[in-house]
Design a protein around this motif. Structure first.
Motif, short mmCIF file in Angstrom:
data_model
loop_
_atom_site.label_atom_id
_atom_site.label_comp_id
_atom_site.label_asym_id
_atom_site.label_seq_id
_atom_site.Cartn_x
_atom_site.Cartn_y
_atom_site.Cartn_z
N THR A 44 0.82 -1.22 0.00
CA THR A 44 0.00 0.00 0.00
C THR A 44 0.85 1.26 0.00
OG1 THR A 44 -1.81 -1.12 1.17
CG2 THR A 44 -1.77 1.29 1.24
N VAL A 45 1.76 1.36 0.93
CA VAL A 45 2.58 2.58 1.07
C VAL A 45 3.51 2.75 -0.12
CG1 VAL A 45 4.37 3.70 2.45
CG2 VAL A 45 2.43 2.60 3.58
N GLU A 46 4.08 1.65 -0.60
CA GLU A 46 4.97 1.70 -1.76
C GLU A 46 4.26 2.25 -2.99
OE1 GLU A 46 7.21 -1.46 -4.76
OE2 GLU A 46 6.78 -2.06 -2.69
N ILE A 47 3.04 1.78 -3.22
CA ILE A 47 2.26 2.24 -4.37
C ILE A 47 1.84 3.70 -4.20
CG2 ILE A 47 0.11 1.91 -5.67
CD1 ILE A 47 0.30 -1.09 -4.88
N ALA A 48 1.33 4.02 -3.02
CA ALA A 48 0.86 5.38 -2.76
C ALA A 48 1.99 6.40 -2.87
CB ALA A 48 0.22 5.46 -1.38
N SER A 49 3.17 6.05 -2.40
CA SER A 49 4.30 6.98 -2.36
C SER A 49 4.79 7.38 -3.74
CB SER A 49 5.45 6.36 -1.56
OG SER A 49 5.08 6.14 -0.22
N LYS A 50 4.46 6.58 -4.75
CA LYS A 50 4.88 6.89 -6.11
C LYS A 50 4.04 8.00 -6.74
CE LYS A 50 6.65 2.24 -7.07
NZ LYS A 50 6.46 1.00 -7.87
N HIS A 51 2.89 8.29 -6.14
CA HIS A 51 1.99 9.31 -6.68
C HIS A 51 2.52 10.70 -6.32
CE1 HIS A 51 -1.61 11.60 -7.57
NE2 HIS A 51 -2.16 10.52 -8.11
N PRO A 52 2.64 11.60 -7.27
CA PRO A 52 3.27 12.90 -7.01
C PRO A 52 2.50 13.79 -6.03
CG PRO A 52 2.29 12.84 -9.21
CD PRO A 52 2.27 11.44 -8.69
N LYS A 53 1.21 13.58 -5.88
CA LYS A 53 0.42 14.42 -4.98
C LYS A 53 0.28 13.86 -3.57
CE LYS A 53 -2.63 16.48 -8.51
NZ LYS A 53 -4.06 16.67 -8.89
N VAL A 54 0.78 12.64 -3.35
CA VAL A 54 0.51 11.93 -2.10
C VAL A 54 1.52 12.27 -1.01
CG1 VAL A 54 0.59 9.65 -1.01
CG2 VAL A 54 -0.77 9.99 -3.08
N LYS A 55 0.98 12.49 0.19
CA LYS A 55 1.77 12.56 1.41
C LYS A 55 1.30 11.41 2.30
CE LYS A 55 2.70 15.39 5.52
NZ LYS A 55 2.38 16.66 6.23
N VAL A 56 2.22 10.51 2.66
CA VAL A 56 1.87 9.36 3.50
C VAL A 56 2.25 9.64 4.94
CG1 VAL A 56 2.30 6.92 3.97
CG2 VAL A 56 2.16 7.71 1.60
N ILE A 57 1.31 9.41 5.83
CA ILE A 57 1.56 9.52 7.27
C ILE A 57 1.25 8.15 7.88
CG2 ILE A 57 0.85 10.61 9.44
CD1 ILE A 57 -0.11 13.01 7.72
N GLN A 58 2.21 7.56 8.55
CA GLN A 58 1.97 6.28 9.20
C GLN A 58 1.73 6.49 10.69
OE1 GLN A 58 5.30 3.76 7.44
NE2 GLN A 58 3.50 2.50 6.99
N HIS A 59 0.65 5.89 11.16
CA HIS A 59 0.24 6.08 12.55
C HIS A 59 -0.40 4.79 13.06
CE1 HIS A 59 -2.34 7.59 15.90
NE2 HIS A 59 -1.32 8.42 16.07
N VAL A 60 0.01 4.36 14.24
CA VAL A 60 -0.54 3.13 14.82
C VAL A 60 -2.05 3.25 14.97
CG1 VAL A 60 -0.56 1.63 16.85
CG2 VAL A 60 1.60 2.58 16.02
N PHE A 61 -2.78 2.23 14.52
CA PHE A 61 -4.24 2.27 14.58
C PHE A 61 -4.73 2.15 16.01
CE2 PHE A 61 -8.45 0.38 14.59
CZ PHE A 61 -9.12 1.17 13.67
N GLU A 62 -5.53 3.12 16.44
CA GLU A 62 -6.23 3.05 17.72
C GLU A 62 -7.73 2.87 17.48
OE1 GLU A 62 -4.83 5.92 20.79
OE2 GLU A 62 -3.50 6.63 19.17
N ASP A 63 -8.26 3.74 16.63
CA ASP A 63 -9.64 3.59 16.18
C ASP A 63 -9.81 4.43 14.92
OD1 ASP A 63 -10.55 6.32 16.95
OD2 ASP A 63 -10.35 5.58 19.00
N PHE A 64 -10.94 4.23 14.23
CA PHE A 64 -11.15 4.90 12.95
C PHE A 64 -11.27 6.42 13.11
CE2 PHE A 64 -12.68 0.57 12.05
CZ PHE A 64 -11.95 0.31 10.89
#
Length: 257
Positions: A44-64
């Protein structure tokens, strides 16, 4: 046609490599795309990171709710379009969204109705005919209510509207995945109720399970969806059962302390 105001496209993800490329394409008219990922173990992150407009933030899931509010905080623009990984925008809905943004008399938040699919089979009843959620809104006028672990609720302090065209909601690949998600949602909901201090009642437990089945299958016309309506009604009641099963466990643990 392009929007006259900048829009941030938002999505929360966990192991969405099958969906992420298609949903990112739905944000093609957005100025930026914020992906809040719960440390996916797939691509998921690898694919998303290739998009020029995307900023990926990784955060441990607590709730939605916390994940969604984190995405709102990270967005640079006031207008946001929030999609789930299993949702898709049609060309007609895309044009309607841009027309709304360009309108001089727009509201602050918009509901979108969703067409519900299991696999590629469209479900027409079983409560899905009334299914709608806020997906387009000004973040300055709205936030997700903090105490909700699942079935997040957007609190809008402003005017609201409903878009005409529907999102496509490819919610589950099959009924086994549907079952797994209902059990997961039920567990989160049960924990939410326990944290709010609700007491467990066996009568409430089984009364609500039965009522949920009757409501989905008969009152919400699941019977018209044939065997799929029967399965959906069962899984909706299973969600309620899991909610109260977890509430019971949490209540018993609390009493022993």
């Amino acid at each position: 046609m392009t929007p006259t105001e900048k829009i941030s496209g938002l999505i929360i993800t966990y192991n969405e490599e099958k969906n992420i490329q298609e949903v990112l394409e739905c944000f093609d008219f957005c100025d930026e795309i914020i992906v809040v990922d719960s440390f996916s173990t797939d691509k998921t992150v690898e694919i998303a990171s290739k998009h020029p407009k995307v900023k990926v933030i990784q955060h441990v899931f607590e709730d939605f709710t916390k994940q969604r509010n984190l995405a709102l905080q990270a967005s640079a623009n006031d207008w946001v379009l929030f999609l789930d990984g299993d949702e898709r925008i049609t060309a007609e809905l895309r044009a309607e969204i841009i027309n709304v943004i360009n309108s001089a008399t727009k509201n602050d938040a918009y509901y979108m109705y969703r067409s519900f699919f299991v696999g590629r089979k469209k479900i027409r009843f079983s409560g899905t005919q009334n299914d709608k959620n806020f997906r387009l809104f000004r973040k300055s006028k709205a936030h997700y209510v903090g105490h909700k672990r699942v079935h997040e609720t957007l609190d809008v302090q402003g005017s609201t509207g409903i878009l005409k065209h529907k999102l496509l909601h490819y919610s589950f690949e099959d009924f086994e995945q549907f079952k797994s998600k209902m059990l997961s949602y039920g567990s989160l909901k049960g924990s939410e109720l326990a944290e709010k201090g609700q007491r467990y009642s066996v009568l409430t437990h089984f009364g609500k399970v039965v009522f949920k089945f009757v409501k989905t299958y008969f009152l919400k016309l699941g019977v018209l969806d044939g065997v799929n309506g029967l399965k959906i009604s069962y899984l909706q009641s299973l969600y309620v059962h899991e909610t109260f099963r977890i509430l019971k466990i949490r209540s018993e643990v609390s009493l022993k302390r």
